[in-house]
Motif scaffolding. Sequence first.
Motif, mmCIF file in Angstrom:
data_model
loop_
_atom_site.group_PDB
_atom_site.id
_atom_site.type_symbol
_atom_site.label_atom_id
_atom_site.label_comp_id
_atom_site.label_asym_id
_atom_site.label_seq_id
_atom_site.Cartn_x
_atom_site.Cartn_y
_atom_site.Cartn_z
ATOM 1 N N PRO A 1 -4.803 -0.513 8.436
ATOM 2 C CA PRO A 1 -4.659 -1.188 7.135
ATOM 3 C C PRO A 1 -5.659 -2.322 6.934
ATOM 4 O O PRO A 1 -5.781 -2.837 5.808
ATOM 5 N N LYS B 1 0.391 6.912 7.637
ATOM 6 C CA LYS B 1 0.702 5.648 6.969
ATOM 7 C C LYS B 1 -0.376 5.227 5.976
ATOM 8 O O LYS B 1 -0.112 4.463 5.060
ATOM 9 N N GLY B 2 -1.609 5.725 6.182
ATOM 10 C CA GLY B 2 -2.687 5.253 5.339
ATOM 11 C C GLY B 2 -3.690 6.319 4.969
ATOM 12 O O GLY B 2 -3.831 7.340 5.650
ATOM 13 N N GLU C 1 -1.606 3.028 1.127
ATOM 14 C CA GLU C 1 -0.524 3.744 1.786
ATOM 15 C C GLU C 1 -0.525 5.205 1.350
ATOM 16 O O GLU C 1 -0.900 5.537 0.223
#
Length: 339
Positions: free
Chosen positions: A44, A101-102, A91
């Motif tokens: 992230p 998740k990403g 996301e």
Amino acid sequence: MLCWNHCFRILLLATPVLLLPAVTHAQFVPGSGTFLIGDDLEDPTFTYTANLPKSSKEEDEQVRYPLGFSSNGMWFESPKRGSPDSIKWVETPAGGIPGSKGCLYMRTRDSGIPGSPGYNLRKENQNQAQDDFIMKAHPVNVSSSPSTTVRVYLPEWSQWEQRNGVSFGYRVGLQGPMEKDSPSVSRRLFGRGRPNKVTEIEPYYPGFFIHFVPEKDPMNKKGHAYAMLLLRANELGHEMQGPVIDEPGWWTLGMSVTPDGRLHYYARAGVEDLTQADYIRSSLPYNIRGTTFNTIFFNVCSADNGQSWSTPWIIDEPKVFYGTVRQNLQAQRPGATAP
């Protein structure tokens, strides 16, 4: 430095070579074999440094250094066309790879020459331009049977740039020998004689494009918005039509290259691994028998009118493989539980 994009024009003025009959190899499923390079896009803290103004060598011969780059060293601005205006980590949208998740988000507005919107429309009557986003090069010989896969998220039709045309591209950077005419000395001096044949190592960039047709477009005969996959290219360099996409959402796209230089296109709705059932067709793009697979890259297109933003594009798990031994490449993170 992405020198593969512009420095492989090696002149092969050698003695005549005996060309053996070409061997045709059966296509294979992209994602087969051994993982070579890719980006899981799970960090992230990912950022992209644009280094504006961006390059536009294809339009006006201007490469504006330093080129943009990502914080993880995996992505670079193209010197030919520059990178999308908005690149960031997001996301994973619903329905993505289990455990992911990403993803990578790309969107653009000023896709042509910086400060000169509409250049392509004025010069070539084209109502669009495109930016490039290039993965770090890791060249491999096509004799190693390279392939690539990616998951692409198509947003709801209302979020698309409402323009009939290409919105997104997923392409490979290849190079191979191409025979060309070169005027002989006698032809230049005396106006006669047959041109000599020379062979140059030519870069070329086949792949997928996603073309959108808005619901209210006069050319739309379906009564609702839809998209279609276009495959670039056949032996003459023309695009070939692939599947029509009537519903937005996740798609898995892939390409494989056999040792004979042929490119094989695969696609399916969803994020599951590609199988032989997802095969679309094969071609020898531009009639070039590629010798080296350099990298993959993505195009994001907009009207380049200074106002209209492109469709927001999201990709996940862009990867390159080599070899054809099928492994368990289930699209799922270690320890993740499928729903």
